[in-house]
Design a protein around this motif. Structure first.
Motif, PDB file in Angstrom:
ATOM      1  N   ALA A   1       5.173  58.619  49.989  1.00  0.00           N
ATOM      2  CA  ALA A   1       6.157  57.555  49.761  1.00  0.00           C
ATOM      3  C   ALA A   1       6.479  57.438  48.267  1.00  0.00           C
ATOM      4  CB  ALA A   1       5.618  56.230  50.298  1.00  0.00           C
ATOM      5  N   ILE A   2       5.438  57.500  47.428  1.00  0.00           N
ATOM      6  CA  ILE A   2       5.646  57.432  45.980  1.00  0.00           C
ATOM      7  C   ILE A   2       6.429  58.650  45.502  1.00  0.00           C
ATOM      8  CG2 ILE A   2       4.480  57.442  43.741  1.00  0.00           C
ATOM      9  CD1 ILE A   2       2.177  55.914  45.073  1.00  0.00           C
ATOM     10  N   LEU A   3       6.093  59.825  46.050  1.00  0.00           N
ATOM     11  CA  LEU A   3       6.789  61.055  45.681  1.00  0.00           C
ATOM     12  C   LEU A   3       8.264  60.987  46.066  1.00  0.00           C
ATOM     13  CD1 LEU A   3       6.920  63.976  44.714  1.00  0.00           C
ATOM     14  CD2 LEU A   3       6.038  64.683  46.946  1.00  0.00           C
ATOM     15  N   ALA A   4       8.556  60.510  47.271  1.00  0.00           N
ATOM     16  CA  ALA A   4       9.941  60.405  47.728  1.00  0.00           C
ATOM     17  C   ALA A   4      10.728  59.440  46.852  1.00  0.00           C
ATOM     18  CB  ALA A   4       9.982  59.957  49.192  1.00  0.00           C
ATOM     19  N   LEU A   5      10.123  58.296  46.532  1.00  0.00           N
ATOM     20  CA  LEU A   5      10.781  57.329  45.651  1.00  0.00           C
ATOM     21  C   LEU A   5      11.014  57.923  44.264  1.00  0.00           C
ATOM     22  CD1 LEU A   5      11.825  54.452  45.226  1.00  0.00           C
ATOM     23  CD2 LEU A   5       9.500  53.769  44.608  1.00  0.00           C
ATOM     24  N   GLY A   6      10.020  58.662  43.768  1.00  0.00           N
ATOM     25  CA  GLY A   6      10.161  59.300  42.463  1.00  0.00           C
ATOM     26  C   GLY A   6      11.270  60.340  42.458  1.00  0.00           C
ATOM     27  N   GLY A   7      11.360  61.141  43.526  1.00  0.00           N
ATOM     28  CA  GLY A   7      12.411  62.152  43.606  1.00  0.00           C
ATOM     29  C   GLY A   7      13.804  61.543  43.626  1.00  0.00           C
ATOM     30  N   LEU A   8      13.970  60.479  44.414  1.00  0.00           N
ATOM     31  CA  LEU A   8      15.270  59.805  44.485  1.00  0.00           C
ATOM     32  C   LEU A   8      15.610  59.149  43.151  1.00  0.00           C
ATOM     33  CD1 LEU A   8      17.524  59.219  46.529  1.00  0.00           C
ATOM     34  CD2 LEU A   8      16.351  57.077  47.092  1.00  0.00           C
ATOM     35  N   SER A   9      14.603  58.559  42.502  1.00  0.00           N
ATOM     36  CA  SER A   9      14.823  57.918  41.201  1.00  0.00           C
ATOM     37  C   SER A   9      15.161  58.942  40.124  1.00  0.00           C
ATOM     38  CB  SER A   9      13.577  57.124  40.793  1.00  0.00           C
ATOM     39  OG  SER A   9      13.293  56.099  41.737  1.00  0.00           O
ATOM     40  N   ALA A  10      14.562  60.133  40.219  1.00  0.00           N
ATOM     41  CA  ALA A  10      14.851  61.181  39.234  1.00  0.00           C
ATOM     42  C   ALA A  10      16.314  61.599  39.322  1.00  0.00           C
ATOM     43  CB  ALA A  10      13.937  62.385  39.467  1.00  0.00           C
ATOM     44  N   ALA A  11      16.838  61.718  40.537  1.00  0.00           N
ATOM     45  CA  ALA A  11      18.255  62.054  40.708  1.00  0.00           C
ATOM     46  C   ALA A  11      19.140  60.940  40.139  1.00  0.00           C
ATOM     47  CB  ALA A  11      18.574  62.277  42.184  1.00  0.00           C
ATOM     48  N   TYR A  12      18.746  59.695  40.379  1.00  0.00           N
ATOM     49  CA  TYR A  12      19.521  58.563  39.858  1.00  0.00           C
ATOM     50  C   TYR A  12      19.484  58.546  38.332  1.00  0.00           C
ATOM     51  CZ  TYR A  12      21.217  53.788  39.236  1.00  0.00           C
ATOM     52  OH  TYR A  12      21.940  52.684  38.852  1.00  0.00           O
ATOM     53  N   GLY A  13      18.335  58.956  37.756  1.00  0.00           N
ATOM     54  CA  GLY A  13      18.229  59.022  36.301  1.00  0.00           C
ATOM     55  C   GLY A  13      19.222  60.009  35.713  1.00  0.00           C
ATOM     56  N   VAL A  14      19.409  61.151  36.388  1.00  0.00           N
ATOM     57  CA  VAL A  14      20.384  62.141  35.922  1.00  0.00           C
ATOM     58  C   VAL A  14      21.797  61.572  35.996  1.00  0.00           C
ATOM     59  CG1 VAL A  14      21.427  64.391  36.427  1.00  0.00           C
ATOM     60  CG2 VAL A  14      18.939  64.111  36.502  1.00  0.00           C
ATOM     61  N   VAL A  15      22.099  60.872  37.081  1.00  0.00           N
ATOM     62  CA  VAL A  15      23.419  60.255  37.232  1.00  0.00           C
ATOM     63  C   VAL A  15      23.659  59.232  36.121  1.00  0.00           C
ATOM     64  CG1 VAL A  15      24.856  58.795  38.711  1.00  0.00           C
ATOM     65  CG2 VAL A  15      23.517  60.655  39.722  1.00  0.00           C
ATOM     66  N   LEU A  16      22.633  58.426  35.824  1.00  0.00           N
ATOM     67  CA  LEU A  16      22.770  57.417  34.762  1.00  0.00           C
ATOM     68  C   LEU A  16      23.001  58.054  33.398  1.00  0.00           C
ATOM     69  CD1 LEU A  16      20.075  54.691  35.545  1.00  0.00           C
ATOM     70  CD2 LEU A  16      22.558  54.404  35.521  1.00  0.00           C
TER      71      LEU A  16
ATOM     72  N   ARG B   1      27.543  63.112  45.623  1.00  0.00           N
ATOM     73  CA  ARG B   1      27.048  64.196  46.485  1.00  0.00           C
ATOM     74  C   ARG B   1      25.580  64.497  46.162  1.00  0.00           C
ATOM     75  NH1 ARG B   1      29.632  68.357  49.481  1.00  0.00           N
ATOM     76  NH2 ARG B   1      31.651  67.428  48.928  1.00  0.00           N
ATOM     77  N   LEU B   2      25.242  64.485  44.876  1.00  0.00           N
ATOM     78  CA  LEU B   2      23.856  64.720  44.466  1.00  0.00           C
ATOM     79  C   LEU B   2      22.932  63.673  45.080  1.00  0.00           C
ATOM     80  CD1 LEU B   2      21.638  66.052  42.673  1.00  0.00           C
ATOM     81  CD2 LEU B   2      22.315  64.422  40.871  1.00  0.00           C
ATOM     82  N   MET B   3      23.302  62.399  44.961  1.00  0.00           N
ATOM     83  CA  MET B   3      22.447  61.332  45.490  1.00  0.00           C
ATOM     84  C   MET B   3      22.309  61.443  47.012  1.00  0.00           C
ATOM     85  SD  MET B   3      21.265  59.709  42.952  1.00  0.00           S
ATOM     86  CE  MET B   3      20.460  58.447  43.949  1.00  0.00           C
ATOM     87  N   ALA B   4      23.387  61.822  47.692  1.00  0.00           N
ATOM     88  CA  ALA B   4      23.337  61.956  49.148  1.00  0.00           C
ATOM     89  C   ALA B   4      22.383  63.065  49.560  1.00  0.00           C
ATOM     90  CB  ALA B   4      24.737  62.219  49.696  1.00  0.00           C
TER      91      ALA B   4
END
Length: 430
Positions: free
Chosen positions: A80-95, A171-174
């Motif tokens: 669960a922590i890994l999945a949240l971290g992966g999604l947050s990492a993608a959001y960090g790139v978008v930001l 598309r990246l976030m999806a």
């Protein structure tokens, strides 16, 4: 009762899910930072090094699951922590596209979470495999789960690459959301009920961790093999953060094409592992040391080829060269794993876990150091050379490390150790 073959494969699905998330953060996101956002390669290198560095705490996660019991809880919680971290990492790139400072902060927290998640989930999974698998099946269980992880990496990189083009932040976030949520759901389904159905073997009483570590480090063969693992794994991971930017900057690959390239590379790794397993078991060809040396020499040759193709540029056959490199990487990796298993039982009794932990720590440090060093060297070289020459110089240096690893394998490893103990059960079980 101990784990059945079906249960071992189910636990392998967790490794597959783990690899699926990690490959997006170590390949796709790093390419986007370097090529699309025009950031120095050392930045994603430092972020990936952070996630590897945190994994040095793996012994502590294993200790927690040993003393607290209920390894399933740690496996699912870590994922669960890994999945949240992966999604947050993608959001960090978008930001980072609009708010670079805030995006960097989010990325640092995300990659730290990835390190925690991999450490908690992966270590607890391996601990469950080690304590609930019959002794004769343990080498096969390790081989099966490793191959499944490589398969997950290759499949995710290949399939997600098709959906990333044409690239856009939405598309990246999806794509990342589908992968992370899917990996978490697969983990929950894979592990549910397994721990309750088996009786893990009782662990022998042992000395405190630091005392045991000192005893193992005092063994010459264990110490030399630790150095071999660090050197060879530094070479193995040095291209991890620069191959996709190389494909984009020198060969004009799109984000989707470069992600697919990463998938093809890991497909080559998977094939190399299978070939060594079959040839070394069914055909009884060569020793572990021989396969390690062949893998190192082949990887070095492939890297020289990849470097030379940079002088050709767009249109050059980069994909076959990268698959070839992956193939020899797989040969080297699975033979090195077999060597670890063979050497773990040598020396002082009741220290097998400590030896594997020591070599695992060396691998984690090398993975972080190798990736960061490759990115930093590429950045430095690009200040004084053209992109093809700069990346080519790093690939050539990596090839030299592989050659040094091959020489060290001649000294450290025993030529008489065969592949059969490592994969005979794996081949029969599959």
């Amino acid at each position: 009762m101990t784990l059945s073959w079906l249960q071992i494969v189910r636990l392998g699905l967790v490794q597959m899910a783990l690899g699926a998330i990690v490959v997006l953060t170590t390949s796709t996101l790093n390419r986007l930072m370097v090529v699309e956002l025009v950031l120095p390669a050392v930045l994603p290198g430092a972020l990936v090094a952070l996630h590897y560095g945190i994994q040095i705490t793996r012994p502590q996660w294993g200790y927690k699951s040993d003393t607290g019991g209920k390894r399933t809880r740690w496996i699912i919680g870590g994922m669960a922590i890994l999945a949240l971290g992966g999604l947050s990492a993608a959001y960090g790139v978008v930001l980072m596209e609009t708010q670079r400072g805030l995006g960097l902060i989010v990325s640092i927290l995300a990659y730290a979470a990835i390190g925690v998640g991999v450490g908690a989930s992966g270590t607890s999974l391996l601990a469950l495999l080690a304590t609930a698998t019959a002794p004769r099946r343990r080498p096969a269980a390790a081989t099966i789960t490793w191959l499944m992880m490589i398969f997950g990496i290759a499949m995710t990189a290949g399939v997600s690459g098709q959906f990333l083009d044409p690239y856009s932040p939405d598309r990246l976030m999806a794509v990342v959301a589908v992968v992370t949520l899917g990996a978490f759901a697969l983990t929950c389904l894979a592990v549910i009920g397994i721990e309750r159905s088996v009786v893990a073997r009782a662990e022998e009483a042992s000395a405190p961790f630091l005392d045991g570590l000192r005893e193992v480090w005092a063994e010459p063969k264990a110490r030399l093999f630790t150095l071999f693992v660090f050197l060879s794994m530094t070479a193995y991971f040095m291209q991890e953060l620069i191959l996709e930017p190389y494909s984009g900057l020198v060969f004009g690959f799109t984000p989707g094409q470069s992600t697919t390239l990463s998938g093809a590379q890991n497909g080559g790794v998977f094939l190399g592992m299978v070939v060594v397993g079959v040839a070394g078991t069914a055909l009884r060809l060569l020793s572990l040391r021989a396969w390690v040396i062949i893998g190192c020499l082949g990887s070095a040759a492939a890297l020289i080829g990849i470097s030379a193709l940079g002088q050709v540029g767009p249109g050059a056959p980069l994909l076959p060269a990268v698959v070839t490199m992956g193939f020899f990487n797989g040969m080297f990796a699975v033979a090195a794993i077999g060597s670890m298993m063979a050497l773990a039982g040598e020396g002082r009794d009741a220290r097998e876990g400590t030896r594997m932990g020591l070599w695992g720590a060396a691998q984690a440090i090398a993975a972080g150091f190798g990736g960061l060093a490759g990115a930093a060297l590429a950045d430095l070289a690009r200040t004084v050379m053209t992109d093809p020459a700069a990346f080519g110089a790093v690939f050539t240096f990596e090839a030299l490390l592989y050659l040094a690893s091959a020489v060290m394998a001649l000294r450290v490893m025993e030529g008489k150790v065969s592949m059969a103990p490592v994969t005979r059960a794996a081949v029969a079980g599959e």
